[in-house]
Design a protein around this motif. Structure first.
Motif, mmCIF file in Angstrom:
data_model
loop_
_atom_site.group_PDB
_atom_site.id
_atom_site.type_symbol
_atom_site.label_atom_id
_atom_site.label_comp_id
_atom_site.label_asym_id
_atom_site.label_seq_id
_atom_site.Cartn_x
_atom_site.Cartn_y
_atom_site.Cartn_z
ATOM 1 N N ASP A 1 0.855 -1.177 0.000
ATOM 2 C CA ASP A 1 0.000 0.000 0.000
ATOM 3 C C ASP A 1 0.884 1.217 0.000
ATOM 4 O O ASP A 1 1.573 1.494 0.964
ATOM 5 C CB ASP A 1 -0.891 0.007 1.241
ATOM 6 C CG ASP A 1 -1.644 1.310 1.373
ATOM 7 O OD1 ASP A 1 -2.098 1.828 0.337
ATOM 8 O OD2 ASP A 1 -1.755 1.810 2.496
ATOM 9 N N SER B 1 -0.255 4.276 -0.441
ATOM 10 C CA SER B 1 -1.118 5.456 -0.480
ATOM 11 C C SER B 1 -0.630 6.596 0.390
ATOM 12 O O SER B 1 -1.071 7.702 0.233
ATOM 13 C CB SER B 1 -2.552 5.093 -0.125
ATOM 14 O OG SER B 1 -2.607 4.515 1.145
ATOM 15 N N ALA C 1 -10.511 -4.352 -5.005
ATOM 16 C CA ALA C 1 -9.816 -5.207 -4.042
ATOM 17 C C ALA C 1 -9.783 -4.545 -2.669
ATOM 18 O O ALA C 1 -9.529 -3.354 -2.537
ATOM 19 C CB ALA C 1 -8.390 -5.475 -4.525
ATOM 20 N N LEU C 2 -10.052 -5.348 -1.656
ATOM 21 C CA LEU C 2 -9.938 -4.882 -0.276
ATOM 22 C C LEU C 2 -9.197 -5.943 0.484
ATOM 23 O O LEU C 2 -9.491 -7.136 0.314
ATOM 24 C CB LEU C 2 -11.316 -4.748 0.381
ATOM 25 C CG LEU C 2 -12.046 -3.426 0.413
ATOM 26 C CD1 LEU C 2 -13.210 -3.522 1.383
ATOM 27 C CD2 LEU C 2 -11.159 -2.261 0.772
ATOM 28 N N GLY C 3 -8.267 -5.538 1.328
ATOM 29 C CA GLY C 3 -7.575 -6.553 2.099
ATOM 30 C C GLY C 3 -6.504 -5.928 2.954
ATOM 31 O O GLY C 3 -6.388 -4.704 3.002
ATOM 32 N N PRO C 4 -5.736 -6.761 3.618
ATOM 33 C CA PRO C 4 -4.705 -6.243 4.514
ATOM 34 C C PRO C 4 -3.728 -5.339 3.769
ATOM 35 O O PRO C 4 -3.354 -5.629 2.638
ATOM 36 C CB PRO C 4 -3.982 -7.489 5.021
ATOM 37 C CG PRO C 4 -4.775 -8.646 4.598
ATOM 38 C CD PRO C 4 -5.724 -8.224 3.521
ATOM 39 N N LEU C 5 -3.350 -4.254 4.409
ATOM 40 C CA LEU C 5 -2.426 -3.311 3.800
ATOM 41 C C LEU C 5 -1.024 -3.611 4.289
ATOM 42 O O LEU C 5 -0.824 -3.911 5.454
ATOM 43 C CB LEU C 5 -2.796 -1.884 4.183
ATOM 44 C CG LEU C 5 -4.211 -1.460 3.786
ATOM 45 C CD1 LEU C 5 -4.542 -0.112 4.385
ATOM 46 C CD2 LEU C 5 -4.337 -1.394 2.274
ATOM 47 N N HIS D 1 2.463 -1.909 4.793
ATOM 48 C CA HIS D 1 3.123 -0.618 4.733
ATOM 49 C C HIS D 1 4.589 -0.797 4.408
ATOM 50 O O HIS D 1 5.259 -1.647 4.961
ATOM 51 C CB HIS D 1 2.961 0.127 6.065
ATOM 52 C CG HIS D 1 1.551 0.548 6.287
ATOM 53 N ND1 HIS D 1 1.008 1.652 5.699
ATOM 54 C CD2 HIS D 1 0.546 -0.026 6.990
ATOM 55 C CE1 HIS D 1 -0.260 1.768 6.055
ATOM 56 N NE2 HIS D 1 -0.569 0.759 6.840
#
Lengths: 177, 263
Positions: A119, A121, A170-174, A176
């Motif tokens: 991720d 973001s 998609a959604l799920g664990p990020l 870092h």
């Protein structure tokens, strides 16, 4: 209302089978079981508890699905049905079964990216993978809008067959960096 | 939830703040539905508004164990002085650049705060933050893409974004005004201090806006950003402007006209 006579003792398998009839109202070819919305089923005599987890928290269809679950299981012969909404563990697109992914594709919704990339973001670069077109299969596609007719879908365009299509986000664990 | 008595009131203040911020942001962005500058942005703001409302319901829902069983009562039954939103969220929607900048600054604050809450000593908060954090990803992709594109667009698009940044930044700092009793929440491991979260947020926000060629009201020295504009506080203490009353009057009209009505 006529209470249906119970045909056979309720089992978890029978309940899950019946829940296959409860479809996502926004994507009517996939069931809530295949979407991974059904978190758990517990039976205590004639009382059934089906815990469900929302895909996106703002999903307006969750109450509708809840009502359908109750109706379907009363029809199956349950005495009482409870449908708590749980957020733990959080729903992720990994929970969508291969059968559901195929069913979506057939109606022009590209299934979500499987697996999760880092991720980024909070940092300065964003990478967006190109999505294969569910109509013609080519990857010559672009993201038109990260948002679509429902909060779970984005809008894409295929430059090869020149049709637009949607993708399940998609959604799920990020992870870092 | 199994909460220590000492933590209850400070926790209530935090949940009000989180829920009220999301609820009002959702409400303001729903004002773009049908009026967006282009169809894709109309859809984007409508979608993000829906997400924010969903997030508000999650935070309000956690208050069930604190004596507030109904998110509807929380949303529609309070007076302006009971609201704990940062004043940024009661401001009118302004032009598209204003709403875009506001959503970005808010989404970044959500990402920073939820990252911290994922480690909360309160399981229910950690669970909620984990779920919500995953959805913020799409909001941030949207905000960053459009802000960068428009900041590097025409002189008009860049100016509108700069004006929005100048008008909003002091209010955005108000997101980090500590809620009442925050020190109790910090010492119990429920949350991290707002001051600490603000400095993470500021570093990313100012860095990104500067990268796009805009001038955020902040200076950087030895890699650390400091704001050069005054923080607009008061929201976390229930001090709001006339705009909040206007929103509440509109939002609660139906509820007040037909108390107890069922759809």
């Amino acid at each position: 209302m006529v209470t249906p006579a119970r045909r056979a003792p309720l089992t978890k398998d029978l309940v899950l089978q019946a829940l296959q009839d409860v479809k996502d109202p926004e994507i009517p070819v996939v069931s809530i079981v295949d979407l991974g919305i059904v978190q758990g089923v517990v039976l205590a005599g004639g009382r059934v508890t089906v815990s469900i987890t929302p895909t996106f928290t703002g999903c307006p269809a969750i109450e509708h699905m809840r009502r359908e679950i109750v109706e379907r299981l009363i029809e199956l012969g349950a005495d009482a049905v409870e449908v708590p909404i749980v957020l733990d563990p959080p729903w992720s697109t990994d929970r969508i079964t291969p059968a559901a992914r195929q069913a979506m594709e057939q109606i022009g919704i590209a299934p979500p990216h499987s697996g999760f990339t880092a991720d980024e973001s909070l940092s300065l670069t964003i990478a967006v993978e190109s999505v294969p077109c569910p109509w013609c299969g080519h990857r010559n596609t672009s993201l038109e809008s990260a948002f679509g007719p429902t909060i779970c879908r984005s809008i894409h365009y295929c430059h090869t067959c020149r049709q637009s299509f949607e993708q399940f986000k998609a959604l799920g664990p990020l992870h870092h960096a | 939830m199994g909460i220590d008595a000492r933590v209850k009131q400070p926790l209530r203040e935090l949940l009000y703040a989180l829920g009220d911020d999301a609820f009002l942001l959702g409400h303001r962005n729903a004002e773009w539905t049908g009026l967006g500058p282009i169809l894709e942005e109309d859809i984007a703001f409508s979608s993000m508004a829906q997400d924010e409302m969903g997030h508000a319901v999650v935070w309000y829902g956690l208050m069930a164990d604190l004596g507030h069983p109904s998110p509807d009562a929380i949303a529609y039954g309070r007076q302006a002085a009971d609201w704990r939103n940062a004043r940024m969220f009661e401001q009118p929607r302004g032009d598209y650049a204003y709403s875009l900048m506001r959503q970005y600054l808010a989404d970044l604050s959500h990402a920073v705060r939820y990252d911290a809450l994922m480690q909360s000593s309160l399981g229910a908060l950690a669970t909620a933050a984990t779920k919500l954090r995953q959805e913020e990803k799409y909001h941030l992709i949207h905000g960053r893409t459009l802000i960068e594109r428009l900041a590097r667009g025409t002189s008009e698009s860049r100016q509108r974004l700069q004006d929005a940044c100048d008008a909003l930044f002091g209010f955005a700092l108000g997101i980090w005004e500590p809620t009442d009793g925050e020190d109790v929440l910090v010492s119990s491991g429920v949350t991290v201090s707002s001051e600490e979260l603000q400095s993470v947020w500021l570093g990313v926000a100012a860095g990104f806006l500067a990268h796009c060629g805009l001038k955020p009201p902040a200076d950087v020295k030895d890699g650390v950003w400091r704001a050069t504009t005054e923080a607009q506080w008061g929201g976390r203490r229930g001090e709001h402007g006339a705009d909040l009353q206007t929103i509440l009057d509109a939002m609660t009209l139906l509820h007040r006209s037909h108390p107890g009505a069922v759809w």
